[in-house]
Design a protein around this motif. Structure first.
Motif, PDB file in Angstrom:
ATOM      1  N   ASP B  31     132.595  64.247  40.949  1.00  0.00           N
ATOM      2  CA  ASP B  31     133.083  62.894  40.729  1.00  0.00           C
ATOM      3  C   ASP B  31     132.728  62.345  39.355  1.00  0.00           C
ATOM      4  O   ASP B  31     132.954  61.177  39.060  1.00  0.00           O
ATOM      5  N   TYR B  32     132.169  63.209  38.518  1.00  0.00           N
ATOM      6  CA  TYR B  32     131.822  62.762  37.172  1.00  0.00           C
ATOM      7  C   TYR B  32     131.987  63.954  36.241  1.00  0.00           C
ATOM      8  O   TYR B  32     131.534  65.049  36.559  1.00  0.00           O
ATOM      9  N   ILE B  50     133.891  60.754  32.018  1.00  0.00           N
ATOM     10  CA  ILE B  50     134.819  59.988  32.835  1.00  0.00           C
ATOM     11  C   ILE B  50     134.406  60.090  34.289  1.00  0.00           C
ATOM     12  O   ILE B  50     134.003  61.165  34.765  1.00  0.00           O
ATOM     13  N   SER B  51     134.496  58.976  34.967  1.00  0.00           N
ATOM     14  CA  SER B  51     134.225  58.935  36.388  1.00  0.00           C
ATOM     15  C   SER B  51     135.516  59.201  37.143  1.00  0.00           C
ATOM     16  O   SER B  51     136.610  58.922  36.638  1.00  0.00           O
ATOM     17  N   SER B  52     135.382  59.699  38.354  1.00  0.00           N
ATOM     18  CA  SER B  52     136.582  60.041  39.128  1.00  0.00           C
ATOM     19  C   SER B  52     137.380  58.808  39.564  1.00  0.00           C
ATOM     20  O   SER B  52     138.500  58.942  40.056  1.00  0.00           O
ATOM     21  N   PHE B  62     138.511  60.366  20.471  1.00  0.00           N
ATOM     22  CA  PHE B  62     138.393  61.200  21.673  1.00  0.00           C
ATOM     23  C   PHE B  62     138.892  60.444  22.904  1.00  0.00           C
ATOM     24  O   PHE B  62     138.498  59.314  23.157  1.00  0.00           O
ATOM     25  N   THR B  63     139.760  61.107  23.650  1.00  0.00           N
ATOM     26  CA  THR B  63     140.243  60.558  24.902  1.00  0.00           C
ATOM     27  C   THR B  63     140.167  61.645  25.961  1.00  0.00           C
ATOM     28  O   THR B  63     140.576  62.785  25.714  1.00  0.00           O
ATOM     29  N   VAL B  64     139.637  61.294  27.108  1.00  0.00           N
ATOM     30  CA  VAL B  64     139.613  62.241  28.215  1.00  0.00           C
ATOM     31  C   VAL B  64     140.546  61.722  29.301  1.00  0.00           C
ATOM     32  O   VAL B  64     140.539  60.536  29.630  1.00  0.00           O
ATOM     33  N   PHE B  65     141.372  62.620  29.819  1.00  0.00           N
ATOM     34  CA  PHE B  65     142.296  62.317  30.900  1.00  0.00           C
ATOM     35  C   PHE B  65     141.884  63.104  32.133  1.00  0.00           C
ATOM     36  O   PHE B  65     141.538  64.280  32.041  1.00  0.00           O
ATOM     37  N   LEU B  66     141.933  62.433  33.273  1.00  0.00           N
ATOM     38  CA  LEU B  66     141.572  63.096  34.522  1.00  0.00           C
ATOM     39  C   LEU B  66     142.733  63.015  35.509  1.00  0.00           C
ATOM     40  O   LEU B  66     143.243  61.931  35.776  1.00  0.00           O
ATOM     41  N   CYS B  90     133.240  71.678  28.963  1.00  0.00           N
ATOM     42  CA  CYS B  90     133.534  70.742  30.025  1.00  0.00           C
ATOM     43  C   CYS B  90     132.434  70.900  31.073  1.00  0.00           C
ATOM     44  O   CYS B  90     131.995  72.027  31.354  1.00  0.00           O
ATOM     45  N   ALA B  91     131.961  69.790  31.636  1.00  0.00           N
ATOM     46  CA  ALA B  91     130.920  69.854  32.651  1.00  0.00           C
ATOM     47  C   ALA B  91     131.230  68.853  33.761  1.00  0.00           C
ATOM     48  O   ALA B  91     131.926  67.862  33.538  1.00  0.00           O
ATOM     49  N   ALA B  92     130.719  69.134  34.939  1.00  0.00           N
ATOM     50  CA  ALA B  92     130.985  68.271  36.087  1.00  0.00           C
ATOM     51  C   ALA B  92     129.738  68.101  36.931  1.00  0.00           C
ATOM     52  O   ALA B  92     128.853  68.972  36.938  1.00  0.00           O
ATOM     53  N   SER B  93     129.682  66.991  37.635  1.00  0.00           N
ATOM     54  CA  SER B  93     128.583  66.766  38.566  1.00  0.00           C
ATOM     55  C   SER B  93     129.120  66.017  39.772  1.00  0.00           C
ATOM     56  O   SER B  93     130.254  65.532  39.776  1.00  0.00           O
ATOM     57  N   GLN B  94     128.299  65.909  40.808  1.00  0.00           N
ATOM     58  CA  GLN B  94     128.740  65.215  42.004  1.00  0.00           C
ATOM     59  C   GLN B  94     127.652  64.325  42.564  1.00  0.00           C
ATOM     60  O   GLN B  94     126.458  64.598  42.386  1.00  0.00           O
ATOM     61  N   GLY B  95     128.085  63.264  43.213  1.00  0.00           N
ATOM     62  CA  GLY B  95     127.178  62.397  43.935  1.00  0.00           C
ATOM     63  C   GLY B  95     126.078  61.779  43.110  1.00  0.00           C
ATOM     64  O   GLY B  95     124.990  61.519  43.613  1.00  0.00           O
ATOM     65  N   GLY B  96     126.331  61.516  41.846  1.00  0.00           N
ATOM     66  CA  GLY B  96     125.315  60.901  41.004  1.00  0.00           C
ATOM     67  C   GLY B  96     124.248  61.858  40.528  1.00  0.00           C
ATOM     68  O   GLY B  96     123.298  61.455  39.857  1.00  0.00           O
ATOM     69  N   SER B  97     124.422  63.148  40.852  1.00  0.00           N
ATOM     70  CA  SER B  97     123.440  64.126  40.414  1.00  0.00           C
ATOM     71  C   SER B  97     123.497  64.311  38.906  1.00  0.00           C
ATOM     72  O   SER B  97     124.560  64.224  38.303  1.00  0.00           O
TER      73      SER B  97
END
Lengths: 115, 112
Positions: B31-32, B50-52, B62-66, B90-97
């Motif tokens: 989600d992030y 960017i947040s989900s 710089f612009t990020v599109f999701l 590119c990196a991702a995380s979930q649940g505020g982790s």
């Protein structure tokens, strides 16, 4: 300027010896820091989460007895590679969350070469 | 099993043009999302996130599109500059982790 600093940036050690890498948060406290490893042309792989005041939590497949992590203070975490082997040669990077939204900042990284 | 994929190992663009770096993910719990720029033998430098709950975030060039339905995000750099030449992760995380899952990176070269 850098908000997370690592030392040393490069280290060469002999097989069988141990080497310590330091990760410091500058001007902020970090109760949690993260250690990653990157092999050439590969992505950064999370090794472990360093927790101040408690044991580190390791990702699956990472040997906790080989990669000793000590979160000595709110600004310092250390990674000690014990009984190093040539296959441990890699780029080790730490990170720490800081600031509004907990932006995650990375250290400069440490190149370890085991000969 | 790679949860974050950057399928283009390299990209070359002309100075002044747009650079588009792509990233796909498989874990719907992410989600992030973050983009980092990295030079050889240095740690990654945070660029933009960017947040989900959003589909676009812009910061200067710089612009990020999701696109959540497609599990796809992209980083647009415009105009591209030679100093943008680096590897972009590119990196991702979930649940505020704060634990991040990274892609393998895309090496961007901006030619003068």
């Amino acid at each position: 300027g850098a908000v997370v600093s690592q030392h040393p940036s490069r280290v060469i050690c002999k097989s069988g010896t141990s080497v310590k890498i330091e990760c410091r948060s500058l001007d902020f406290q970090a109760t949690t820091m993260f250690w990653y490893r990157q092999f050439p042309k590969q992505s950064l792989m999370l090794m472990a989460t360093s927790n101040e005041g408690s044991k580190a939590t390791y990702e699956q497949g990472v040997e906790k007895d080989k990669f000793l992590i000590n979160h000595a203070s709110l600004t310092l975490s250390t990674l000690t590679v014990t009984s190093a082997h040539p296959e441990d040669s890699s780029f080790y990077i730490c990170s720490a969350p800081q600031g509004p939204g907990n932006t995650i900042y990375f250290g400069e990284g440490s190149w370890l070469t085991v000969v | 099993d790679q949860q974050v994929k950057q399928n283009s190992p390299s990209l070359s663009v002309q100075e002044g043009r747009i650079s588009i770096l792509n990233c796909d993910y498989t874990n719907s719990m992410f989600d992030y999302f973050l983009w980092y720029k990295k030079y050889p033998a240095e740690g990654p430098t945070f660029l933009i996130s960017i947040s989900s709950i959003k589909d676009k975030n812009e910061d200067g060039r710089f612009t990020v599109f999701l696109n959540k339905s497609a599990k796809h995000l992209s980083l647009h750099i415009v105009p591209s500059q030679p100093g943008d030449s680096a590897v972009y992760f590119c990196a991702a995380s979930q649940g505020g982790s704060e634990k991040l899952v990274f892609g393998k990176g895309t090496k961007l070269t901006v030619n003068p």
